[in-house]
Enzyme design. Structure first.
Site, PDB file in Angstrom:
ATOM      1  N   LYS A  33      -3.736  12.091 -21.826  1.00 45.10           N
ATOM      2  CA  LYS A  33      -4.678  11.368 -20.797  1.00 45.10           C
ATOM      3  C   LYS A  33      -3.718  11.396 -19.483  1.00 45.10           C
ATOM      4  CE  LYS A  33      -2.911   6.742 -22.308  1.00 45.10           C
ATOM      5  NZ  LYS A  33      -3.223   5.648 -23.281  1.00 45.10           N
ATOM      6  N   TYR A 243      16.574   3.340   6.692  1.00 44.41           N
ATOM      7  CA  TYR A 243      15.878   2.215   6.969  1.00 44.41           C
ATOM      8  C   TYR A 243      16.601   0.988   6.611  1.00 44.41           C
ATOM      9  CZ  TYR A 243      11.771   5.340   7.872  1.00 44.41           C
ATOM     10  OH  TYR A 243      10.896   6.029   8.697  1.00 44.41           O
TER      11      TYR A 243
END
Ligand SMILES: *Cc1c(COP(=O)(O)O)cnc(C)c1O
Length: 348
Positions: A33, A243
Site C-alpha cells: 500500500k 532560519y
C-alpha cells in the site's frame, strides 16, 4: 548533479521477504500500500512476485487497479480498505477486504473477511460477527479466500493485547465455516507460533524497517538516500546558520549546504539529532531543515567538496534512525520520501 539520489535495492526487498517466509513458516503476502511505503509499488511488487510472492495487499481500489496492471495475471491483489461505494466490476482482478456486514451485503464473489479483534478501526465488530454467526446465509454470495484480523501492538511482544487478539481471533474463526486465516503483520511474525497463520501480511519489514524495536534489526537495509553538497562556506565564530539563527558557530567552521529538505520528506523535527555520512565520517546537521536545503557542519571533514554526496539514510543510519531522531516512526519517513529525488533501482 543537483538533486538527491534515492537508491532502492529490490534484491534486499526480495531477501527480506524470503527471510520473513522462513521465520513465519506459512505463506507470506506483501503489503505494498501507499506505493510500497513510498518505494514504488510498480517496481517492488514485480520483484517480489519474481521471488515467489503470490499475494499482495494495497489500501485503496485505485492502488489495486494500478498494481494489477503492474503485476499482470497471477498473484492475488487484495484491497484492505474495501471497495467503499464503488462496484466490483470497476476493479476487475482485485478482491475486496470486507470490513462490515454492509460490505458483505454489497459484494459477491471472492473476498477476504476482516474481523476486528481490538483495533476498533476496520473489520466486523463483535456484534456484527454475532449477527453473521446467527445468519450464515449472509455468506452465500461470497467466496471467502481468507478471514483476517490485524494486530494493534505487535511491536511490543509483552503487551497483553497480543495474546488477547490471538485468542479472540481463534474463537471467532471457530464460529465460522473453516477458512484459511491471515493474522500477523511484520512484527507479528516475530511473536511466535501462536501468531502463525495461513498468510502473514508484512509491509514495513520488507522495506528494511525493524519489526523488533529495541532488538537488533533482523532485516536487511533497502534504501540509501544521498544528497549532494551545493556549496561550502566558511563561517566565523558567532555567525549563525539558517532560519531562525538556530545554529551558531563557536569556532571557525565549514558549513556544507545540501539539496534536500522538508519538501522532500526530511522531517523538520530532525533538527537537533540529524546527521549524515560523508567520506566515511559523521557530519551533524547545523540548524534548521528548510524546504529545499539543509546545512551540515563539515569542519572535521576537510576533504568535503561541492558535488560530494552526504548519505542521510543508509546502512549506517537507516530510516528508523532518522525517525527516532525526529520523534516519528520509520513508516512515516519512507512514505513521505519526496518525488524530487533521482530514483534508482538496483538488485532486480
Ligand atoms: C499496513 C497493514 C499491514 C502491514 O503492516 P506492517 O506493520 O507494515 O507489516 C498488515 N495488515 C493490515 C491490515 C495493514 O493495514
Amino acid at each position: 548533479m543537483s538533486t538527491g539520489r534515492l537508491t532502492i535495492d529490490l534484491g534486499a526487498v526480495a531477501r527480506n521477504w524470503r527471510r520473513l517466509r522462513e521465520i513465519h513458516g506459512g505463506a507470506v503476502a506483501a503489503v505494498v500500500k501507499a506505493d510500497a511505503y513510498g518505494l514504488g509499488a510498480a517496481r517492488v511488487a514485480p520483484a517480489l512476485a519474481a521471488a515467489g510472492c503470490r499475494h499482495f495487499f494495497v489500501a485503496t481500489p485505485a492502488e489495486g487497479d494500478a498494481l494489477r496492471e503492474a503485476l499482470g495475471e497471477g498473484p492475488t491483489v487484495a484491497v484492505l480498505n474495501g471497495f467503499a461505494g464503488t462496484q466490483r466490476e470497476e476493479h476487475p482482478g482485485t478482491i475486496p477486504v470486507l470490513n462490515s456486514l454492509a460490505d458483505l451485503a454489497a459484494h459477491e464473489g471472492e473476498a477476504i473477511l476482516h474481523l476486528d479483534t481490538g483495533m476498533s478501526r476496520l473489520g466486523l465488530p463483535p456484534a456484527e460477527l454475532d449477527t453473521l454467526v446467527a445468519e450464515p446465509h449472509r455468506l452465500d454470495r461470497v467466496r471467502l479466500r481468507y478471514v483476517m484480523t490485524h494486530l494493534t501492538v505487535a511491536e511490543e511482544p509483552d503487551h497483553p493485547l497480543n495474546a488477547l487478539q490471538a485468542e479472540r481471533f481463534e474463537a471467532a474463526c471457530a464460529r465460522l465455516p473453516p477458512l484459511p486465516r491471515s493474522l500477523a503483520n511484520s512484527s507479528g511474525i516475530f511473536l511466535g507460533p501462536r501468531f502463525r497463520s495461513d498468510l502473514a501480511r508484512p509491509g514495513a519489514a520488507l522495506y528494511g524497517l525493524n519489526p523488533t524495536p529495541g532488538q537488533p534489526n533482523p532485516m536487511e537495509n533497502v534504501i540509501r538516500l544521498a544528497l549532494p553538497i551545493l556549496q561550502i562556506r566558511e563561517v566565523g565564530p558567532g555567525e549563525t546558520v539558517g532560519y531562525g539563527a538556530a545554529w551558531r558557530a563557536t569556532a571557525p567552521s565549514r558549513i556544507a549546504t545540501v539539496a534536500g529538505g522538508y519538501a522532500d520528506g526530511i522531517p523538520r523535527a530532525w533538527e537537533g539529532g540529524g546527521k549524515g555520512l560523508l567520506h566515511g565520517k559523521v557530519a551533524r546537521l547545523a540548524g534548521r531543515v528548510s524546504m529545499d536545503l539543509m546545512t551540515f557542519d563539515v569542519s572535521a571533514i576537510p576533504e568535503a567538496r561541492p558535488g560530494d554526496l552526504v548519505e542521510v539514510i543508509g546502512t549506517e543510519g537507516d530510516a528508523d534512525a532518522m525517525a527516532a531522531a525526529a520523534g516519528t516512526i520509520g513508516y512515516e519517513i519512507l512514505t513521505r520520501l519526496g518525488r524530487r529525488f533521482q530514483r534508482g533501482y538496483v538488485g532486480a
